[in-house]
Scaffold this motif. Structure first.
Motif, short mmCIF file in Angstrom:
data_model
loop_
_atom_site.label_atom_id
_atom_site.label_comp_id
_atom_site.label_asym_id
_atom_site.label_seq_id
_atom_site.Cartn_x
_atom_site.Cartn_y
_atom_site.Cartn_z
N GLU A 41 0.83 -1.21 0.00
CA GLU A 41 0.00 0.00 0.00
C GLU A 41 0.88 1.27 0.00
O GLU A 41 0.52 2.27 -0.60
CB GLU A 41 -0.92 -0.01 1.22
CG GLU A 41 -2.00 1.03 1.20
CD GLU A 41 -3.03 0.81 0.10
OE1 GLU A 41 -3.54 1.83 -0.40
OE2 GLU A 41 -3.30 -0.34 -0.26
N LYS A 42 2.04 1.19 0.64
CA LYS A 42 2.92 2.36 0.74
C LYS A 42 3.64 2.69 -0.56
O LYS A 42 4.16 3.79 -0.71
CB LYS A 42 3.93 2.17 1.87
CG LYS A 42 3.29 2.20 3.24
CD LYS A 42 4.33 2.17 4.33
CE LYS A 42 3.67 2.28 5.70
NZ LYS A 42 4.65 2.28 6.77
N SER A 43 3.69 1.74 -1.47
CA SER A 43 4.36 2.02 -2.75
C SER A 43 3.37 2.06 -3.92
O SER A 43 3.75 1.88 -5.06
CB SER A 43 5.46 0.98 -3.02
OG SER A 43 4.93 -0.31 -3.06
N LYS A 44 2.10 2.31 -3.61
CA LYS A 44 1.08 2.39 -4.66
C LYS A 44 1.19 3.65 -5.49
O LYS A 44 0.87 3.66 -6.66
CB LYS A 44 -0.32 2.32 -4.06
CG LYS A 44 -0.82 0.92 -3.86
CD LYS A 44 -2.31 0.97 -3.63
CE LYS A 44 -2.88 -0.41 -3.67
NZ LYS A 44 -3.43 -0.78 -4.93
N GLU A 45 1.64 4.74 -4.89
CA GLU A 45 1.74 6.03 -5.59
C GLU A 45 3.21 6.41 -5.75
O GLU A 45 4.03 6.10 -4.89
CB GLU A 45 1.03 7.12 -4.79
CG GLU A 45 -0.46 6.91 -4.62
CD GLU A 45 -1.21 7.02 -5.94
OE1 GLU A 45 -0.81 7.84 -6.79
OE2 GLU A 45 -2.20 6.28 -6.11
N PRO A 46 3.54 7.12 -6.82
CA PRO A 46 4.92 7.61 -6.97
C PRO A 46 5.26 8.56 -5.82
O PRO A 46 4.37 9.24 -5.29
CB PRO A 46 4.89 8.38 -8.29
CG PRO A 46 3.65 7.96 -8.98
CD PRO A 46 2.69 7.50 -7.94
N PRO A 47 6.51 8.62 -5.41
CA PRO A 47 6.90 9.53 -4.34
C PRO A 47 6.58 10.98 -4.73
O PRO A 47 6.76 11.38 -5.87
CB PRO A 47 8.41 9.33 -4.23
CG PRO A 47 8.70 8.05 -4.93
CD PRO A 47 7.63 7.84 -5.92
N GLN A 48 6.11 11.75 -3.78
CA GLN A 48 5.77 13.15 -4.04
C GLN A 48 6.98 13.94 -4.51
O GLN A 48 6.85 14.88 -5.30
CB GLN A 48 5.17 13.79 -2.80
CG GLN A 48 3.78 13.32 -2.51
CD GLN A 48 3.19 14.03 -1.30
OE1 GLN A 48 3.90 14.62 -0.50
NE2 GLN A 48 1.88 13.95 -1.18
N SER A 56 1.08 5.10 -14.11
CA SER A 56 1.24 3.86 -14.88
C SER A 56 2.72 3.45 -14.96
O SER A 56 3.05 2.26 -14.85
CB SER A 56 0.65 3.99 -16.27
OG SER A 56 1.29 5.04 -16.98
N GLU A 57 3.61 4.43 -15.13
CA GLU A 57 5.05 4.14 -15.16
C GLU A 57 5.52 3.64 -13.81
O GLU A 57 6.33 2.70 -13.72
CB GLU A 57 5.84 5.39 -15.55
CG GLU A 57 5.60 5.85 -16.97
CD GLU A 57 6.21 7.20 -17.25
OE1 GLU A 57 6.45 7.98 -16.30
OE2 GLU A 57 6.43 7.49 -18.43
N TRP A 58 5.03 4.25 -12.74
CA TRP A 58 5.39 3.85 -11.38
C TRP A 58 4.94 2.42 -11.12
O TRP A 58 5.69 1.61 -10.59
CB TRP A 58 4.82 4.81 -10.36
CG TRP A 58 5.14 4.43 -8.95
CD1 TRP A 58 4.27 3.92 -8.02
CD2 TRP A 58 6.41 4.48 -8.30
NE1 TRP A 58 4.93 3.69 -6.85
CE2 TRP A 58 6.24 4.01 -6.98
CE3 TRP A 58 7.68 4.88 -8.71
CZ2 TRP A 58 7.30 3.94 -6.09
CZ3 TRP A 58 8.73 4.80 -7.80
CH2 TRP A 58 8.53 4.33 -6.51
N ASP A 59 3.70 2.12 -11.48
CA ASP A 59 3.17 0.77 -11.25
C ASP A 59 4.01 -0.28 -11.97
O ASP A 59 4.33 -1.33 -11.40
CB ASP A 59 1.71 0.67 -11.71
CG ASP A 59 0.76 1.47 -10.84
OD1 ASP A 59 1.14 1.84 -9.70
OD2 ASP A 59 -0.37 1.74 -11.30
N ALA A 60 4.39 0.00 -13.21
CA ALA A 60 5.23 -0.94 -13.97
C ALA A 60 6.61 -1.07 -13.33
O ALA A 60 7.16 -2.18 -13.24
CB ALA A 60 5.35 -0.47 -15.42
N PHE A 61 7.18 0.03 -12.86
CA PHE A 61 8.50 0.01 -12.24
C PHE A 61 8.46 -0.80 -10.94
O PHE A 61 9.32 -1.66 -10.71
CB PHE A 61 8.98 1.43 -11.97
CG PHE A 61 10.37 1.51 -11.40
CD1 PHE A 61 11.46 1.19 -12.17
CD2 PHE A 61 10.56 1.91 -10.08
CE1 PHE A 61 12.75 1.27 -11.64
CE2 PHE A 61 11.84 1.99 -9.56
CZ PHE A 61 12.94 1.67 -10.33
#
Length: 76
Positions: A41-48, A56-61
């Motif tokens: 859950e803590k890595s669901k969103e790209p860092p601010q 979408s790029e973050w999820d793939a990474f």
């Protein structure tokens, strides 16, 4: 904007860019993904701090960094 780089400097510029890209991906992995591997859950969103990274790029990474293949290479 463009930069004109002579043939002699092209290799150096590309090499430097490649190293910076690798370092950036390593930093993202070490600071924002691996510490939270069990708390997805803590890595669901790209860092601010890096708000230019698309979701979408973050999820793939993140998926690539939590894959069994990457974990095998990383543990070596």
């Amino acid at each position: 904007m463009a930069y004109v780089v002579g043939e002699g400097g092209k290799k150096m510029v590309l090499s430097s860019a490649a190293k910076k890209w690798k370092d950036f991906k390593s930093t993202l992995t070490r600071q924002f993904i691996l510490p939270f591997a069990n708390e997805k859950e803590k890595s669901k969103e790209p860092p601010q701090l890096y708000n230019f990274i698309e979701k979408s790029e973050w999820d793939a990474f993140v998926a690539s960094r939590l894959s069994p293949d990457f974990e095998a290479v990383h543990s070596e």
